[in-house]
Design a protein around this motif. Structure first.
Motif, PDB file in Angstrom:
ATOM      1  N   PHE A  14      55.301  51.318  33.638  1.00 31.36           N
ATOM      2  CA  PHE A  14      54.775  51.438  35.002  1.00 31.36           C
ATOM      3  C   PHE A  14      54.905  50.123  35.762  1.00 31.36           C
ATOM      4  CE2 PHE A  14      52.757  54.814  32.636  1.00 31.36           C
ATOM      5  CZ  PHE A  14      52.877  55.889  33.513  1.00 31.36           C
ATOM      6  N   ALA A  15      54.907  50.256  37.100  1.00 29.00           N
ATOM      7  CA  ALA A  15      54.928  49.124  38.036  1.00 29.00           C
ATOM      8  C   ALA A  15      56.107  48.191  37.731  1.00 29.00           C
ATOM      9  CB  ALA A  15      53.575  48.423  38.036  1.00 29.00           C
ATOM     10  N   TRP A  16      55.864  46.855  37.680  1.00 31.49           N
ATOM     11  CA  TRP A  16      57.034  45.981  37.512  1.00 31.49           C
ATOM     12  C   TRP A  16      57.636  46.034  36.117  1.00 31.49           C
ATOM     13  CZ3 TRP A  16      56.010  42.445  33.820  1.00 31.49           C
ATOM     14  CH2 TRP A  16      54.742  41.843  33.747  1.00 31.49           C
ATOM     15  N   ALA A  64      48.795  51.272  26.485  1.00 31.50           N
ATOM     16  CA  ALA A  64      47.981  52.457  26.196  1.00 31.50           C
ATOM     17  C   ALA A  64      48.694  53.276  25.135  1.00 31.50           C
ATOM     18  CB  ALA A  64      47.773  53.288  27.456  1.00 31.50           C
ATOM     19  N   HIS A  69      43.569  52.859  26.592  1.00 27.45           N
ATOM     20  CA  HIS A  69      43.806  51.425  26.514  1.00 27.45           C
ATOM     21  C   HIS A  69      43.669  50.927  25.078  1.00 27.45           C
ATOM     22  CE1 HIS A  69      43.907  50.675  30.826  1.00 27.45           C
ATOM     23  NE2 HIS A  69      42.808  51.404  30.977  1.00 27.45           N
ATOM     24  N   PHE A  85      52.335  48.381  30.812  1.00 31.86           N
ATOM     25  CA  PHE A  85      52.161  48.171  32.251  1.00 31.86           C
ATOM     26  C   PHE A  85      51.462  46.841  32.517  1.00 31.86           C
ATOM     27  CE2 PHE A  85      49.205  51.423  30.539  1.00 31.86           C
ATOM     28  CZ  PHE A  85      48.001  50.755  30.613  1.00 31.86           C
ATOM     29  N   PRO A  87      48.488  44.393  34.310  1.00 30.81           N
ATOM     30  CA  PRO A  87      47.064  44.625  34.580  1.00 30.81           C
ATOM     31  C   PRO A  87      46.916  45.507  35.829  1.00 30.81           C
ATOM     32  CG  PRO A  87      47.430  42.322  34.066  1.00 30.81           C
ATOM     33  CD  PRO A  87      48.785  42.962  34.147  1.00 30.81           C
ATOM     34  N   VAL A  88      45.947  46.408  35.795  1.00 32.91           N
ATOM     35  CA  VAL A  88      45.832  47.399  36.868  1.00 32.91           C
ATOM     36  C   VAL A  88      45.275  46.767  38.150  1.00 32.91           C
ATOM     37  CG1 VAL A  88      45.541  49.214  35.167  1.00 32.91           C
ATOM     38  CG2 VAL A  88      43.511  48.181  36.217  1.00 32.91           C
ATOM     39  N   THR A  89      45.650  47.346  39.290  1.00 37.82           N
ATOM     40  CA  THR A  89      45.255  46.760  40.581  1.00 37.82           C
ATOM     41  C   THR A  89      44.837  47.832  41.592  1.00 37.82           C
ATOM     42  OG1 THR A  89      47.590  46.753  41.261  1.00 37.82           O
ATOM     43  CG2 THR A  89      46.728  44.715  40.332  1.00 37.82           C
ATOM     44  N   GLY A  90      44.159  48.881  41.095  1.00 42.92           N
ATOM     45  CA  GLY A  90      43.713  49.934  42.013  1.00 42.92           C
ATOM     46  C   GLY A  90      42.427  49.566  42.736  1.00 42.92           C
ATOM     47  N   GLY A  91      41.884  50.548  43.401  1.00 40.03           N
ATOM     48  CA  GLY A  91      40.606  50.372  44.080  1.00 40.03           C
ATOM     49  C   GLY A  91      40.748  49.877  45.499  1.00 40.03           C
TER      50      GLY A  91
END
Lengths: 91, 152
Positions: A14-16, A64, A69, A85, A87-91
């Motif tokens: 995921f992501a980068w 994961a 996780h 992935f 570190p997550v950056t939602g919210g």
């Protein structure tokens, strides 16, 4: 047929991590000598320059197993799906 | 309890009404909304793209919501998170908590946001007005915010 036994695992990025590797998911035959998440990352780094780039700094990669996780010292066990992935950056 | 991941926008008032309508046991209803800021490190933002891990995202949000319901006496709760392309000013996330008393509702909403920020598999990619695009890196403060809820 090779003598070395392998197991099949679904890999997802995921992501980068996905952008650096160039695919969102793939199915891989992984040697059974690979026990932990860290082993899998070390092995993936031998699979091409794009993997080397994605896992250049393994400490920043989150993992994961079967959508839960885990830390990098955890054994893959019977995990069917392993995701890498940032570190997550939602919210 | 309910969790939704969607492209569409959400209506805060309608979501709150859905929770409080036709019941009289709720004394406090708290809502938090996260919005897209129009700047990133002082540079103008064109838009933001939100990626997620389908399946795991919903499972993580449900786990966080269940834990909040275990810790506080909530009447109801709701988490909505958007994905896809979002422009400055757009709503990103909504958390609603309802409880007989305000303290539990306030704390549970903060707890849910702190855990969502560090555990829910979402990733933001910002495109600046200059055309430059970059993945948002995580903030040190997010882990600290989560750790304060650790039970001693």
């Amino acid at each position: 047929m090779s003598n070395a036994s392998t197991s099949t695992v679904q890999l997802r990025y995921f992501a980068w991590v996905r952008e650096k590797i160039g695919v969102a998911d793939e199915i891989r035959s992984v040697p059974d000598s690979i026990i932990t998440v860290a082993d899998l990352i070390d092995w993936l780094k031998t699979q091409g320059a794009e993997y080397q780039a994605a896992f250049a700094n393994p400490g920043i990669i989150r993992t994961a197993i079967d959508q839960k996780h885990v830390t990098n010292d955890v054994a893959l066990g019977d995990g069917k799906e392993v995701a890498f992935f940032p570190p997550v950056t939602g919210g | 309890m309910s969790v939704r991941v969607q492209n569409e926008d959400f209506d805060i008032a309608a979501e709150m009404k859905a929770i409080t309508d036709r019941r009289s046991d709720i004394g406090a209803c708290v809502s938090f909304t996260g919005l897209v800021r129009g700047e990133a490190d002082g540079k103008a933002l064109l838009d933001m793209s939100l990626e997620h891990y389908p399946g795991m995202t919903e499972a993580e949000l449900q786990r966080i919501e269940a834990e909040a319901n275990e810790r506080w006496p909530l009447n109801a709760s709701r988490i909505i998170h958007r994905i896809g392309k979002l422009e400055p000013g757009a709503q990103i996330v909504l958390v609603i908590t309802a409880s007989p008393h305000r303290q539990a509702a306030f704390e549970a909403a903060q707890f849910i946001m702190d855990f969502l920020k560090s555990d829910a598999p979402f990733w933001k990619k910002e495109t600046l007005a200059s055309g430059e695009a970059e993945w948002v890196s995580c903030r040190e403060g997010d882990a600290t915010a989560k750790n304060r809820w650790q039970k001693s």
